[in-house]
Design an enzyme around this catalytic site. Structure first.
Site, short mmCIF file in Angstrom:
data_model
loop_
_atom_site.label_atom_id
_atom_site.label_comp_id
_atom_site.label_asym_id
_atom_site.label_seq_id
_atom_site.Cartn_x
_atom_site.Cartn_y
_atom_site.Cartn_z
N SER A 1 -12.49 4.02 27.50
CA SER A 1 -12.22 2.71 26.89
C SER A 1 -12.89 1.65 27.75
CB SER A 1 -10.71 2.46 26.83
OG SER A 1 -10.48 1.08 26.63
N ASP B 1 -5.65 -0.24 5.86
CA ASP B 1 -6.46 -0.68 7.00
C ASP B 1 -7.71 0.19 7.18
OD1 ASP B 1 -4.26 -2.27 7.22
OD2 ASP B 1 -3.44 -1.27 8.99
N ASP C 1 0.82 -1.23 0.00
CA ASP C 1 0.00 0.00 0.00
C ASP C 1 0.85 1.27 0.00
OD1 ASP C 1 0.65 -0.39 2.73
OD2 ASP C 1 -1.39 -0.03 3.46
N GLY D 1 -3.17 -6.28 18.66
CA GLY D 1 -1.86 -6.82 18.27
C GLY D 1 -1.96 -8.09 17.46
N ALA D 2 -3.12 -8.36 16.87
CA ALA D 2 -3.29 -9.60 16.11
C ALA D 2 -3.21 -9.35 14.61
CB ALA D 2 -4.61 -10.26 16.47
N GLY D 3 -2.90 -8.11 14.23
CA GLY D 3 -2.81 -7.79 12.80
C GLY D 3 -4.16 -7.63 12.14
N LEU D 4 -5.20 -7.36 12.94
CA LEU D 4 -6.54 -7.17 12.37
C LEU D 4 -6.94 -5.69 12.38
CD1 LEU D 4 -8.41 -10.24 13.89
CD2 LEU D 4 -7.15 -10.06 11.77
N SER D 5 -5.95 -4.85 12.66
CA SER D 5 -6.15 -3.39 12.56
C SER D 5 -7.18 -2.83 13.52
CB SER D 5 -6.52 -3.00 11.13
OG SER D 5 -5.47 -3.30 10.30
N SER D 6 -7.01 -3.18 14.77
CA SER D 6 -7.92 -2.60 15.76
C SER D 6 -7.72 -1.08 15.82
CB SER D 6 -7.68 -3.22 17.13
OG SER D 6 -6.31 -3.14 17.47
C1 GLA Z 1 -0.02 -2.64 8.42
C2 GLA Z 1 -0.21 -1.23 7.87
C3 GLA Z 1 -0.82 -1.26 6.47
C4 GLA Z 1 -0.04 -2.19 5.56
C5 GLA Z 1 0.20 -3.54 6.23
C6 GLA Z 1 1.11 -4.42 5.43
O1 GLA Z 1 -1.26 -3.24 8.63
O2 GLA Z 1 -1.01 -0.48 8.72
O3 GLA Z 1 -0.88 0.04 5.94
O4 GLA Z 1 1.15 -1.60 5.13
O5 GLA Z 1 0.75 -3.41 7.52
O6 GLA Z 1 0.53 -4.75 4.21
#
Ligand code: GLA
Length: 384
Positions: A67, A171, A36, A121-126
């Site tokens: 929170s 995200d 991105d 912290g699970a990579g789900l963009s909280s």
């Molecule tokens: C994180 C960043 C995104 C993207 C991903 C990797 O989630 O927030 O903008 O760069 O890593 O694809």
């Protein structure tokens, strides 16, 4: 259920019912990782794990932030929107500050209670869900003339300036633009996008959470971004038309390999390959060719692990464990890396055996319980 608890908490604290309830989902990304911020393509979707907000206007300048999950609160005034020592509060303060910086008029403060089931912290963009959700809530509350693309850009700025992560747009874009049973093919160069149907009952997307929290992530993430920029600056000497790695082909890159450090070369190579891979994966998806799609996912993991070096032993193990499973079409680490989840494309009829096999293997290898989630693709941010 979450929405109800958040609403109730709001009424308990503020003694009135909220003006609005907003749901902002987390996201998955099927393919297109670390592309991105290189002007490439991504293929994310919003999911059935979300952050909920109960919010109402105030008639003074104060913003009272609560929170629900952390059982913590913070108060700030609209005239002094500076970074807080409470990390969680910065995601909200950042959005308000960036809205003001972009000249949107927020006439008064607000009370908000927020929380949800997007694992941290699970990579789900909280964090993107929090930023997108508060931005959307303020847009609704104060009738801001803010397009959904501008909302994503404001949320991204908040992440850059208040959380210190130079993230791309994926995200927040996904949390805002998600559509049920569809993935979003987003061109990060001009922010045009297309929905692709992802409506299969034959296959299920399953996330396996390594439980490793990506602490290293923020600094290493910014470092990867800087390495890509370094590559672009060097390539521009030979190819002045290049603005980003999107404009670079493998042969252009090879022709300059002696000018780039070995590290910058492999970083750029991964990104250039991944940008084409998203295109190829989308073609496969259009033909309902999930086998080819899955192969691309494995190739992405290999690139992220070997060349971009953003994986970790736990994520590599989770992917490797699927190699000899005929019911798994593809698996890879997802998101920024250094922890978080793998995303797996699994034959629906075999999901239960997949889950138990993965959990047993993970426990035996790392002595840790593996938490996995079957995901459903949902709409993006909305009032409920
Ligand atoms: C994180 C960043 C995104 C993207 C991903 C990797 O989630 O927030 O903008 O760069 O890593 O694809």
């Amino acid at each position: 259920m979450y929405a109800e608890s958040i609403k109730q908490k709001f009424s308990e604290i503020f003694n009135h019912t909220p003006d609005l309830i907003v749901r902002a989902p987390g996201r998955i990304n099927l393919i297109g990782e670390h592309t991105d911020y290189n002007d490439g393509f991504v293929l994310p979707a919003a999911i059935d794990k979300a952050i909920y907000f109960a919010i109402s206007k105030r008639d003074d300048e104060r913003c009272q932030l609560v929170s629900y999950d952390l059982n913590d609160s913070y108060e700030v005034s609209l005239d002094t929107l500076v970074k807080s020592e409470k990390g969680w509060a910065n995601f909200l303060i950042g959005v308000v500050a960036e809205l003001k910086a972009a000249n949107y008029i927020i006439p008064n403060g607000f009370n908000v209670v927020f929380g949800g089931d997007v694992p941290l912290g699970a990579g789900l963009s909280s964090s993107a869900a929090v930023e997108s959700g508060i931005g959307f809530a303020l847009k609704q509350l104060y009738n801001l003339p803010l397009s959904s693309i501008d909302l994503a850009l404001v949320a991204q700025k908040a992440e850059h300036n208040f959380a210190g992560v130079k993230c791309g747009i994926m995200d927040m874009f996904a949390s805002i633009h998600g559509k049920e049973k569809s993935v979003i093919k987003l061109d990060c160069r001009d922010l045009t996008f297309q929905y692709f149907p992802f409506n299969t009952t034959q296959y299920t997307l399953v996330l396996c959470n390594s439980g490793v929290k990506h602490n290293l992530g923020d600094t290493e993430y910014n470092k990867r971004r800087a390495e890509c920029e370094e590559g672009v600056a060097i390539l521009q000497n030979a190819y002045p038309q290049v603005n980003s790695l999107r404009d670079v082909s493998i042969s252009m890159l090879r022709s300059q390999s002696d000018k780039l450090s070995p590290t910058v070369y492999i970083r750029c190579r991964y990104v250039v390959e991944e940008i084409s891979r998203v295109e190829e994966a989308c073609q496969a998806l259009l033909k309902d060719n999930f086998v080819t799609f899955g192969e691309k996912m494995y190739q992405t993991h290999n690139g992220l692990s070997q060349f971009y070096e953003v994986s970790c032993p736990e994520l590599d193990f989770l992917v490797e464990q699927t190699f000899d499973d005929k019911n798994v079409l593809g698996a890879r680490m997802m998101g920024g890396g250094f922890g978080g989840c793998t995303i797996n494309l699994v034959k629906t009829k075999a999901v239960d055996s997949f889950l138990s096999r993965m959990a047993e293997g993970y426990e035996a290898k790392f002595g840790k319980e593996l938490v996995s989630y079957k995901v459903a693709i949902t709409n993006g941010v909305e009032t409920i």
